[in-house]
Design an enzyme around this catalytic site. Sequence first.
Site, mmCIF file in Angstrom:
data_model
loop_
_atom_site.group_PDB
_atom_site.id
_atom_site.type_symbol
_atom_site.label_atom_id
_atom_site.label_comp_id
_atom_site.label_asym_id
_atom_site.label_seq_id
_atom_site.Cartn_x
_atom_site.Cartn_y
_atom_site.Cartn_z
ATOM 1 N N ASP A 54 -13.507 -0.558 9.433
ATOM 2 C CA ASP A 54 -13.570 -1.047 10.810
ATOM 3 C C ASP A 54 -12.195 -0.903 11.460
ATOM 4 O OD1 ASP A 54 -14.386 -2.286 13.083
ATOM 5 O OD2 ASP A 54 -14.728 -4.258 12.207
ATOM 6 N N TYR A 76 -18.185 -8.675 5.489
ATOM 7 C CA TYR A 76 -18.997 -9.007 6.662
ATOM 8 C C TYR A 76 -20.379 -9.550 6.283
ATOM 9 C CZ TYR A 76 -15.539 -6.436 9.456
ATOM 10 O OH TYR A 76 -14.378 -6.009 10.061
ATOM 11 N N LYS A 114 -7.857 -2.284 -1.860
ATOM 12 C CA LYS A 114 -6.734 -3.210 -2.056
ATOM 13 C C LYS A 114 -6.800 -3.666 -3.518
ATOM 14 C CE LYS A 114 -3.330 -5.745 -0.376
ATOM 15 N NZ LYS A 114 -2.027 -5.136 -0.089
ATOM 16 N N ASP A 159 -10.648 2.592 13.973
ATOM 17 C CA ASP A 159 -10.120 2.384 15.328
ATOM 18 C C ASP A 159 -8.669 2.842 15.423
ATOM 19 O OD1 ASP A 159 -12.493 1.372 16.227
ATOM 20 O OD2 ASP A 159 -11.574 -0.371 17.210
ATOM 21 N N ASP A 198 -2.923 -1.148 3.102
ATOM 22 C CA ASP A 198 -1.718 -1.351 3.929
ATOM 23 C C ASP A 198 -0.936 -0.051 4.054
ATOM 24 O OD1 ASP A 198 -1.538 -1.784 1.216
ATOM 25 O OD2 ASP A 198 -0.046 -3.369 1.315
#
Length: 357
Positions: free
Chosen positions: A245, A143, A189, A249, A221
């Site tokens: 992020d 980001y 990852k 959620d 994943d």
Amino acid sequence: MTYKIAVLPGDGIGPEVMREALKILDVVERKSGVKFQTKFGHIGGEAYDKFGTPLPEETKKLCFDSNAVLLGSVGGSKWDSLPPHLKPEIGGLLALRKSLKLYANLRPIKVYRSLISISPLSEGVLKDGVDLITVRELSLGVYFGEPRGMDEEKGYDTMVYDRKTVEKIARVAFETARNRRKKVTSVDKANVLYSSIYWRKVVEEVAKDYPDVTLQHMYVDNAAMQLILNPSQFDVILTTNMFGDILSDESAALAGSLGMLPSASLGEKVNLYEPAGGSAPDIAGKNIANPIAQILSLAMMLEFSFNMVDVARKIEKAVEMVIEEGYRTRDIAEIPEKAISTSEMGDRICEKLEVIW
Ligand code: NAD
């Protein structure tokens, strides 16, 4: 000892749920002998209506002069057509978060036994209980990494992590785990991304300072899948800005209502505590919102800003007992007619806290 708290109720249900959290703070003050000086500030749409800006200088100053910020929520359709810098969310909350230089976001998720029926997951998956916290890095990653941009041919972002940033967030996760079940799952990852290989290396170095905490690595994943298949396995999930992020959620959905979910964001000097949900304009002003997210945000403030870990656990216990006794606001009620009001939920948690203190 006196702690200074900037209280920013904001818009929508913010003032209603904040009132209940402050009732809890009164009980804590009376029982613990610790003094809290609360000062109210304006933020969001209500600040825009009064001062023509969603983040008045006075509010910023109040926050910087305080030991912690307790925020309600901002926003509502009334202010949706304003230009971005005047919108409650962008010019208000995001601007405040930026000026506080927040670097870590902590989101605990608990699925209470008696609320399993409102979770989208089945009872079989949730039978061992869910009590996890996501520690998300907020200041870097894809980001904010440079270069980033867009031209006619392509759009691009850079995922970058440096030693200082990873060390800092990893320490938050390991320290948090020490007050919990002492397990950190670092999500990356590292089978594909260099920034993740580096992340993993630094996390392992930091782990050496915490031999009492178990460290596990998991690819993002797989983590997304494990949160649905077996969420009970997680204690502290440590992860990057973007993965956090998404995963925070995803895990929020497990609890069944946003009204149950608090959050904490740690800053350079001052931390910010706020419910994970928004201003819920659909139910604002009706005394039916769930105040638990705000009350648990207050508990996080006591734990992370004032080191009152035992008191935070007591508040969490009081919330759990009230829920287990069957009291529900409308968002978590199976029979809406039996739901109690925002203020009654606050009163019941206060009473319970007094009893178990
Ligand atoms: P929201 O989180 O406000 O509401 C989503 C749903 O969850 C609604 O049905 C709402 O009634 C319910 N809900 C949320 N908190 C609740 C609580 N404490 N008790 C009971 N039910 C609760 O999200 P939205 O509707 O997408 O956004 C509404 C406004 O809030 C928008 O202006 C948005 O920009 C703003 N917003 C603010 C924040 C923040 O202040 N941190 C976060 C998200 C959204």
